[in-house]
Design an enzyme around this catalytic site. Structure first.
Site, PDB file in Angstrom:
ATOM      1  N   LYS A  51       8.188   0.823   9.595  1.00  0.00           N
ATOM      2  CA  LYS A  51       7.557  -0.460  10.260  1.00  0.00           C
ATOM      3  C   LYS A  51       8.807  -0.503  11.375  1.00  0.00           C
ATOM      4  CE  LYS A  51       6.031  -2.432   6.648  1.00  0.00           C
ATOM      5  NZ  LYS A  51       6.216  -3.829   6.135  1.00  0.00           N
ATOM      6  N   GLN A  95       9.164  -8.915   4.348  1.00  0.00           N
ATOM      7  CA  GLN A  95       8.888  -7.778   3.096  1.00  0.00           C
ATOM      8  C   GLN A  95       8.515  -8.457   1.739  1.00  0.00           C
ATOM      9  OE1 GLN A  95       8.253  -5.194   4.696  1.00  0.00           O
ATOM     10  NE2 GLN A  95       7.583  -4.125   1.853  1.00  0.00           N
ATOM     11  N   ASP A 118       1.455 -10.481   8.884  1.00  0.00           N
ATOM     12  CA  ASP A 118       0.995  -9.660   7.823  1.00  0.00           C
ATOM     13  C   ASP A 118      -0.316 -10.521   7.696  1.00  0.00           C
ATOM     14  OD1 ASP A 118       1.864  -7.668   6.068  1.00  0.00           O
ATOM     15  OD2 ASP A 118       3.814  -8.792   5.789  1.00  0.00           O
TER      16      ASP A 118
HETATM   17  N1  GUN Z   1       5.052  -5.026   0.285  1.00  0.00           N
HETATM   18  C1  GUN Z   1       4.424  -4.435   0.014  1.00  0.00           C
HETATM   19  N2  GUN Z   1       3.230  -4.156   0.984  1.00  0.00           N
HETATM   20  C2  GUN Z   1       3.626  -5.153   1.514  1.00  0.00           C
HETATM   21  C3  GUN Z   1       3.300  -5.535   2.923  1.00  0.00           C
HETATM   22  O1  GUN Z   1       1.682  -5.161   3.502  1.00  0.00           O
HETATM   23  N3  GUN Z   1       3.829  -6.477   3.681  1.00  0.00           N
HETATM   24  C4  GUN Z   1       4.966  -7.125   3.828  1.00  0.00           C
HETATM   25  N4  GUN Z   1       4.989  -7.979   4.107  1.00  0.00           N
HETATM   26  N5  GUN Z   1       5.382  -6.823   1.837  1.00  0.00           N
HETATM   27  C5  GUN Z   1       4.503  -5.821   1.241  1.00  0.00           C
END
Ligand code: GUN
Length: 283
Positions: A51, A95, A118
């Protein structure tokens, strides 16, 4: 069969995003994403780094805040509040998963819904199910964009989604419904699962079992979206779908890798840019 190439579309959108960021910078706003990772889960480390890398590539400001595995819920909530109040921060992403001592729901609820890139916060989930504008979870958003780019109309189609997670299955069901599909959400407790998936015009596989869906589970001519990311013993990555077996059976299908995955981060960037555009409007 039409290959639904997520990497190709993601590359195309990434170029457009680079241009959009340049324009925003001229207007005095640099879009900024802050990613918080607590602890040292190896998969999360890879995701958060990707990211960061993408944000940098398109010219955005981005910050990765890595906190120790012993971080308390109060400490994390305090950091989220600081970022909520920081006018230069457009997107906040925590995350998942978080260490046991931290309640994920409390943290997600604490993120300002307008910065919740998200789309996980209750406000955004509510808006999604009400078919109102808001921030949308990135993987489902990416799937809808990939289908639209290939002119696959979901209206009136029988869509079966296998997986009921808050990250993929549930928000995707809402997006499909908003786009006038007839939606079924199946999961690990569904009876006669493969009989059901065989009725799907569009099958979305997010079950987490390598090569689970083969010819016995898929209607001829169906569209297949594979959200699975399964690491095999030899280190290779494969989806929930038996791609080889289905190639001559379906009308369109995503590969794994290079299908849904690249679209997820691309949607994250897009939403951060959209929030930054609002900051320009506010002045
Ligand atoms: N963990 C696995 N997929 C995701 C996601 O799309 N966003 C976040 N914040 N954590 C994750």
């Amino acid at each position: 069969m039409e290959l639904l190439d997520g990497r190709a579309l993601a590359n195309e959108l990434t170029h457009a995003q680079q241009t959009a960021v340049k324009t925003l910078k001229v207007q005095g706003v640099t879009p900024k994403l802050v990613v918080i990772m607590v602890g040292d889960d190896p998969a999360s480390a890879i995701y958060t780094q990707s990211k960061q890398k993408r944000a940098t590539k398109i010219g955005m400001a981005s910050e990765l805040k890595r906190l120790s595995a012993e971080t308390t819920e109060a400490e994390l909530l305090a950091l989220v509040k600081t970022l909520n109040d920081d006018r230069t921060v457009d997107g906040i992403l925590v995350q998942l998963p978080l260490p046991k001592q931290i309640n994920e729901d409390h943290v997600i609820q604490a993120i300002d819904a307008k910065k919740d890139v998200d789309g996980f916060s209750p406000v955004n989930i509510g808006q999604l199910w009400l078919n109102q504008p808001g921030l949308v979870a990135c993987t489902p958003n990416g799937i809808m964009r990939l289908l639209a780019a290939h002119k696959i109309d979901v209206a009136g189609k029988n869509v079966v989604i296998v997986g009921r997670s808050n990250i993929v299955g549930r928000p995707l069901a809402a997006l499909m419904l908003n786009a006038n599909a007839t939606v079924t959400i199946a999961h690990s407790r569904t009876a006669n699962l493969k009989d059901l998936t065989k009725t799907a015009d569009i099958l979305v596989a997010a079950i987490g079992k390598p090569h689970f869906f083969g010819i016995d589970a898929v209607k001829e001519g169906a569209v297949v979206i594979d959200v699975g990311i399964n690491r095999l013993e030899d280190g290779s990555v494969t989806g929930d779908v038996d791609f080889e077996a289905l190639q001559t059976h379906v009308s369109a299908m995503t590969p794994v890798p290079r299908g849904v995955g690249p679209m997820t981060i691309t949607m994250l960037m897009e939403q951060t840019i959209e929030i930054a555009k609002e900051r320009v409007k506010r002045g």
